[in-house]
Design a protein around this motif. Structure first.
Motif, PDB file in Angstrom:
ATOM      1  N   PHE A 137     -11.443  -6.242   9.075  1.00 14.26           N
ATOM      2  CA  PHE A 137     -12.289  -5.866  10.187  1.00 14.26           C
ATOM      3  C   PHE A 137     -12.997  -4.594   9.941  1.00 14.26           C
ATOM      4  O   PHE A 137     -12.420  -3.629   9.682  1.00 14.26           O
ATOM      5  CB  PHE A 137     -11.654  -5.908  11.629  1.00 14.26           C
ATOM      6  N   SER A 183       0.873  -1.306  -0.083  1.00 12.21           N
ATOM      7  CA  SER A 183      -0.121   0.040  -0.016  1.00 12.21           C
ATOM      8  C   SER A 183       0.904   1.341  -0.076  1.00 12.21           C
ATOM      9  O   SER A 183       2.151   1.180   0.325  1.00 12.21           O
ATOM     10  CB  SER A 183      -0.960   0.175   1.314  1.00 12.21           C
ATOM     11  N   LEU A 198     -11.173  -1.233   9.927  1.00  7.23           N
ATOM     12  CA  LEU A 198     -10.623  -0.730  11.253  1.00  7.23           C
ATOM     13  C   LEU A 198      -9.159  -0.903  11.327  1.00  7.23           C
ATOM     14  O   LEU A 198      -8.222  -0.873  12.107  1.00  7.23           O
ATOM     15  CB  LEU A 198     -11.082  -1.656  12.249  1.00  7.23           C
ATOM     16  N   GLY A 199      -8.525  -1.198  10.169  1.00 10.88           N
ATOM     17  CA  GLY A 199      -7.170  -1.112   9.780  1.00 10.88           C
ATOM     18  C   GLY A 199      -6.719  -2.256   8.623  1.00 10.88           C
ATOM     19  O   GLY A 199      -7.467  -2.817   7.845  1.00 10.88           O
ATOM     20  N   PRO A 200      -5.241  -2.446   8.309  1.00 12.46           N
ATOM     21  CA  PRO A 200      -5.095  -3.376   7.157  1.00 12.46           C
ATOM     22  C   PRO A 200      -5.374  -4.737   7.496  1.00 12.46           C
ATOM     23  O   PRO A 200      -5.448  -5.070   8.837  1.00 12.46           O
ATOM     24  CB  PRO A 200      -3.635  -2.943   6.948  1.00 12.46           C
ATOM     25  N   PRO A 201      -5.694  -5.550   6.317  1.00 10.76           N
ATOM     26  CA  PRO A 201      -6.140  -6.960   6.933  1.00 10.76           C
ATOM     27  C   PRO A 201      -5.022  -7.895   7.294  1.00 10.76           C
ATOM     28  O   PRO A 201      -3.954  -7.603   6.880  1.00 10.76           O
ATOM     29  CB  PRO A 201      -6.539  -7.352   5.373  1.00 10.76           C
ATOM     30  N   GLN A 202      -5.447  -8.740   8.044  1.00 11.66           N
ATOM     31  CA  GLN A 202      -4.771 -10.101   8.544  1.00 11.66           C
ATOM     32  C   GLN A 202      -4.586 -10.851   7.092  1.00 11.66           C
ATOM     33  O   GLN A 202      -5.430 -11.239   6.354  1.00 11.66           O
ATOM     34  CB  GLN A 202      -5.180 -10.759   9.455  1.00 11.66           C
ATOM     35  N   ARG A 203      -3.256 -11.644   6.938  1.00 14.41           N
ATOM     36  CA  ARG A 203      -3.038 -12.362   6.141  1.00 14.41           C
ATOM     37  C   ARG A 203      -2.460 -13.557   6.381  1.00 14.41           C
ATOM     38  O   ARG A 203      -1.398 -13.581   7.128  1.00 14.41           O
ATOM     39  CB  ARG A 203      -2.423 -11.724   4.805  1.00 14.41           C
TER      40      ARG A 203
END
Ligand code: FES
Ligand SMILES: [Fe+2]
Lengths: 460, 186
Positions: free
Chosen positions: A364, A102, A194-199
């Motif tokens: 999220f 990003s 609510l923030g960047p995703p978990q991966r």
């Protein structure tokens, strides 16, 4: 070998694998490399895929890199504020244009030879303009990044390689849009990430998670038994959950997409241990705003949803489900250990990485207009229940690799996945005439519809 | 559920470093080694007695950024986003039920803890610790290991003759985790 090479597939890709009459799918479908390549062409390069949310790229030039099948794409906000989805492959010699997940850039310059592109994918030029290093055979207008067709719905960014002749996103969603609106278009300013995703990586075929997302309510009783036993979900400790009240609800399906609605009265008596009966829609919404909604947001919800939608939303809001082919979602109540009732809004994408692996991405969400404290609560509820360490989903991610391993055995892959527990369509009298409606115990109907859509696209 | 902002995890720039070999440093080492041993041996209840009730336990997700954004790699969402109650609840699930399938059969884990740095903080009896963690995780008949490396930023408080952990921030090195879940503690 069960499947016989690619030409045969091209003619009749899934005849050997899907038994439409008996509602069975060969386990070989979780394994075969040729089938996988065809899925990438016929499903992931044709259908509408959910890539992220416009709150991830609020400013001009903001971008995130996402996956469409195994193709990386740049999702970027152009100077006119529109969102564009372009292939992250340099048209010069195939280098990646963006090499970070990003960022913000008014111009994306390829680090190999310096060709540069705008956020909308159009070609700006190559270094040393007077030497015309992009040649003179093709005009600049033909040297932009490959563009996917993009549409934003309720803030969610979708794209397809299907081009202008493909169906619109609304047609793709079909009757399910009526219900998705209750999740994504219910407030004035909508959701935000609510923030960047978990991966993370799961060593399993993407369809193991794909088909489960289509309302596999049944697995809750056993796979998620630890939560039932601890009273954190539904049912009663130490029983076989014979009553299993939350297994009764309304499952919905159209075009392979699905949602599972659980009556508010059930959720409330289970979660808040406070049974209520015979309430009006209005009273229900006030007493138990659906997951993610606070009392302060209710006036917005009443304004944004139609009376028909509001009735469903008050009586039995959608709580889990998916979008064909690779989205899984949870809009759930989630009790904290200290007894407070939280809620979590979670979207997953299932990104194929070869027949034996997929990347599980978890976003999220919270309502933009919710208070910061409420969003903090939602972020914690989501992380504790779902995603990487979530006490619900860590058991799911443990199951799928077993299914893929089964498919690697020459005998194992002759077994079938069965969808023979049929409830059948039945619509309660006060339920809108939208999508296929299955009211009652959560059975295999929606998951089978997922495979029907799969079959349709694979044979199209 | 705690929604108060947690103590920052990393020691401030002017913090005084605790000498290697000093009694405090040794006690911290002993704490970290004991933790690793208890977790590797699946003695989760014993491990929980090393946690303070105001614990905040997080593992922010990471993303790949260009060099100028390297300090912004960590996001506001966590792989873990926990407090004392939620950690205790996870432990209850793992050891108190017969159906916590993600760890049944259990993983065989080793936590290698090294590069331990201890700093004093503004509060006497509270220390800021950075340690490196290498977790190897083997499960069922897999011939290879799932691995995870991280820096852990801890705060320990000396109370009643022993240290308790009240803050842990786990900075995982992977953007895309190689293991399918974090059903184990870091
Ligand atoms: S590959 Fe991109 S400029 Fe050459
Ligand atoms: Fe599940």
């Amino acid at each position: 070998m069960l499947v016989e090479g690619r030409d045969k597939f091209q003619k009749d890709p899934v005849a050997n694998l899907i038994d439409l009459e008996n509602r069975e799918v060969s386990v070989a479908a979780l394994h075969d490399r040729d089938l996988y390549e065809l899925e990438m062409e016929k499903i992931f390069a044709k259908g509408w895929l959910m890539l992220g949310h416009d709150s991830e790229i609020p400013n001009v030039g903001d971008y995130v890199v996402r996956l469409m099948g195994e193709d990386q794409v740049i999702v970027a906000r152009h100077s006119d504020n529109t969102v564009h989805v372009s292939l992250n492959v340099c048209p010069h010699r195939a280098m990646h244009i963006c090499i970070s997940d990003s960022g913000n850039a008014r111009a994306h310059k390829c680090i190999y030879h310096g060709w540069a592109f705008r956020p909308d994918g159009s070609f700006i030029g190559a270094p040393i303009e007077k030497e015309q290093m992009h040649g003179t055979i093709k005009p600049k207008s033909e040297l932009g990044l490959k563009k996917a067709r993009c549409q934003v719905y309720g803030g969610l960014i979708f794209a397809t390689w299907g081009g202008e002749e493909a169906m619109t996103l609304e047609e793709w969603m079909g009757d399910m849009k009526f219900y998705y609106d209750m999740l994504f278009k219910r407030t004035d300013r909508g959701l935000e990430v609510l923030g960047p995703p978990q991966r993370l990586t799961i060593d399993a075929n993407w369809k193991t998670a794909g088909e489960q997302s289509a309302c596999d309510g049944f697995h809750t009783l056993t796979l998620h038994q630890s939560l039932l036993d601890r009273g954190a979900m539904v049912g009663e400790a130490g029983t076989e959950h014979e009553k299993a009240p939350a297994m009764y609800g309304v499952n919905l399906s159209a075009n392979g997409h699905s949602l599972r609605c659980i009556p508010a009265d059930t959720s409330w008596s289970l979660m808040a241990k406070n049974p209520q009966k015979d309430l009006t829609d209005e009273q229900r919404l006030e007493l138990m705003p659906p997951p993610g909604i606070t009392k302060e947001l209710l006036p917005q919800v009443k304004k944004n949803l139609t009376p028909e939608q509001l009735h469903v939303f008050a009586k039995a809001p959608p709580v889990v489900g998916g979008m064909f082919p690779n989205v899984n979602m949870l809009f759930i109540f989630s009790p904290f250990p200290d007894g407070t009732l939280g809620s979590a809004l979670v979207l997953h994408t299932i990104n194929p990485k070869g027949p034996d692996h997929f990347e599980w991405v978890t976003f999220f969400f919270g309502e933009k207009d919710a208070s910061p404290e409420y969003k903090d609560m939602m972020r914690q509820a989501a992380a504790q229940g779902t995603g990487t360490s979530g006490v619900i989903e860590q058991d799911d991610s443990d199951t799928w690799p077993h299914m893929s391993e089964s498919s690697r055995g020459v005998i194992g892959r002759t077994e079938t996945l069965k969808y023979q527990a049929i409830l059948g369509e039945n619509r309660p009298a006060d339920w809108p005439n939208k999508a296929k409606v299955y009211a009652g115990f959560s059975k295999d109907d929606c998951q089978w519809e997922w495979w029907v859509q799969y079959h349709k696209m694979m044979t199209a | 559920m705690s929604i108060t902002k947690p103590t920052p995890s990393r020691a401030g720039p002017n913090a005084v470093e605790v000498m290697y070999g000093s009694p405090v440093y040794s006690q911290v080492m002993q704490f970290l080694n004991k933790e690793a041993r208890l977790l590797d041996h699946r003695e989760l209840r014993a491990w929980s007695s090393m946690l303070a009730t105001d614990l905040v336990y997080t593992a922010p997700v990471r993303s790949t950024r260009r060099v100028e954004g390297f300090h912004e790699e960590f996001g506001s969402i966590g792989h873990f986003d926990d407090d004392y109650n939620s950690i205790m609840s996870r432990i209850d699930r793992l050891v108190g039920t017969a159906s916590a399938w993600s760890e049944d059969p259990p993983s065989r884990t080793r936590r290698f803890v090294t590069n331990v740095t201890v700093h004093e903080t503004e509060t006497p009896d509270e220390y800021a610790i950075s340690s490196y963690l290498l977790l190897t995780r083997n499960r069922a008949d897999a011939k290879d290991y799932k691995q995870l490396s991280a820096e852990r930023l801890d705060r320990l408080r000396w109370t009643g003759g022993r240290f308790l952990l009240f803050r842990r921030e786990i900075l995982v090195d992977q953007v895309v985790l190689g293991m399918p879940n974090l059903a184990v503690f870091l």
